[in-house]
Design a protein around this motif. Sequence first.
Motif, mmCIF file in Angstrom:
data_model
loop_
_atom_site.group_PDB
_atom_site.id
_atom_site.type_symbol
_atom_site.label_atom_id
_atom_site.label_comp_id
_atom_site.label_asym_id
_atom_site.label_seq_id
_atom_site.Cartn_x
_atom_site.Cartn_y
_atom_site.Cartn_z
ATOM 1 N N SER A 55 5.997 -1.290 4.214
ATOM 2 C CA SER A 55 5.501 -2.070 2.915
ATOM 3 C C SER A 55 5.475 -3.559 2.972
ATOM 4 C CB SER A 55 6.333 -1.132 1.804
ATOM 5 O OG SER A 55 5.940 -1.743 0.605
ATOM 6 N N SER A 59 2.394 -5.978 2.182
ATOM 7 C CA SER A 59 2.569 -6.660 1.142
ATOM 8 C C SER A 59 2.278 -8.206 1.579
ATOM 9 C CB SER A 59 3.877 -6.653 0.385
ATOM 10 O OG SER A 59 4.003 -5.300 -0.093
ATOM 11 N N ARG A 96 -0.640 4.944 1.662
ATOM 12 C CA ARG A 96 0.160 4.505 0.434
ATOM 13 C C ARG A 96 0.206 2.998 0.187
ATOM 14 N NH1 ARG A 96 3.922 7.859 0.643
ATOM 15 N NH2 ARG A 96 3.027 9.318 -0.792
ATOM 16 N N HIS A 97 0.676 2.442 1.186
ATOM 17 C CA HIS A 97 0.983 0.979 1.228
ATOM 18 C C HIS A 97 -0.237 0.177 1.080
ATOM 19 C CE1 HIS A 97 4.838 1.835 3.945
ATOM 20 N NE2 HIS A 97 4.903 1.943 2.643
ATOM 21 N N THR A 99 -3.236 1.092 -0.362
ATOM 22 C CA THR A 99 -3.882 1.281 -1.778
ATOM 23 C C THR A 99 -3.047 0.568 -2.992
ATOM 24 O OG1 THR A 99 -2.650 3.451 -2.072
ATOM 25 C CG2 THR A 99 -5.052 3.361 -1.351
ATOM 26 N N THR A 100 -1.778 0.447 -2.619
ATOM 27 C CA THR A 100 -0.652 -0.208 -3.453
ATOM 28 C C THR A 100 -0.813 -1.791 -3.443
ATOM 29 O OG1 THR A 100 0.724 1.708 -3.365
ATOM 30 C CG2 THR A 100 1.553 -0.620 -4.192
ATOM 31 N N PRO A 103 -5.150 -3.133 -4.850
ATOM 32 C CA PRO A 103 -5.511 -2.211 -5.744
ATOM 33 C C PRO A 103 -6.847 -2.097 -6.192
ATOM 34 C CG PRO A 103 -3.987 -3.783 -6.949
ATOM 35 C CD PRO A 103 -3.996 -3.763 -5.319
#
Length: 478
Positions: A55, A59, A96-97, A99-100, A103
């Motif tokens: 993650s 990020s 998941r990472h 799409t987060t 966004p």
Amino acid sequence: MKVIIAGCGFVGERAADLLHAAGHEVIGLTHSPESAARLAAAKPWRTESCDISSSASVSALAEKLGAVSVDAVIHCASSSRGGAEMYQTVYVDGMRHLTTAFPRAFPLYTSSTSVYPQVNGETVDETSFADPDRDTGRLLREAEKITLVAKGAVARLAGIYGPGRSFVLKNLLEGKAAIEGNNGQGRILNQIHADDAAAALVHLVTKRLAGIYNVVDDAQMTQRQCLERLCTLFGMKIPGTREPDPTRKRGWSHKRVSNTKLHATGWTLRYASYFDALRDDPDLASSILSLVQNGGEVALHRQPNIVLIGLMGSGKTTVGRIVAQMIGFQIVDTDHLIVDNAGKSIPDIFATEGEAAFRLHESAALRSLLGRRGCVIATGGGIVTQPRNLAILRHLGYIVWLDADPERLARRTAANNNRPLLNGEEDPKAKLERLLNERKPLYKGLADLRIQTAELTPQETAYGVMESARVFFAKLKK
């Protein structure tokens, strides 16, 4: 569009190339800085290293690129043949990472048609039951659900093949193939060429088509149907049968996957079937033959033909006709095939399309001879200059290099206007000397026999070709 492609492997790299060629901004992600640097040196699009299973790493990438500026994210990273743990970190956590962290971006996840567990040969579409009982399959579905919740697209890819990758052909040539179950017919093979898979990803992303789409070609067939055709093309015996392997990572299934939904969106195939690709992809068959030849596990299968190579004017067609008449073979001239297929002369092809296009015609003519037996094949002098032709030439039969000195060749070709490489200001003899120096290592490396024809009549040369070929094939039978 600004598009991130997480995973620049067999399909991802092709998708990046297509998007870049269409004018989109591409950022290709690889796991390590070293692989990113290697890719950056070879590609015109941007590359970054990012561990999508982390993650923090994703990020940091979003902050570096500016998350709001990214229009689409394609996840086609590989689990590197790992098991459930790798599926969790690369596919589920990775999706998941992404799409987060992005966004606003339209997400696309490349899944697999292996999520369909059907075993009775039924046709399945995107509405069909798709809940496999294996951990790997369930994790694919979990990554799919993350994508669909984010209002993105899921591309369920069939078995991917392309240059350097075709398990069905490679296993056959190496003697590892078998027909699995289904009363000796084997499971249905659902396949897609890597170029068509990449085009499908680009199509879905650029049109922002949300939902699930099967990515498969138009010609599903049973293992037996496929292997019988391949055996005809490559002169192999049809492999035996065996029970389905219960240890397959994604399970054994037997279903016909429909691509109707994707076709309805305007997607088109470059290779409608696997056998179309074997015919039209200039590198597919040759690359697999090369893998087998260079792998050293088994000897490359040789067809019962005689292949003549050598510079223009070395007598390949003349000698070939005599040999064919002696042993009852058919004479095939690759230059004649090119003219017949193109509908124009070789000088016209050079004049209107250039030498590079002529070489593509030449390779296509060579591929058209796969499956032919009982032929004497007279080839063009430059056919050995294309690496993609070499393994096919060796597979096609016993190779004889007809060698002659440039002065003699210059005399033989002096009155022939069908030799575009001899046109221009360079003296023909000097040109032939240069060509011979360039090509001699290629002729030498490929030939099973070299015949120096300077002091021989065409009949004497033909007799030498015939006798040496007879001995060669007699030894292969033992």
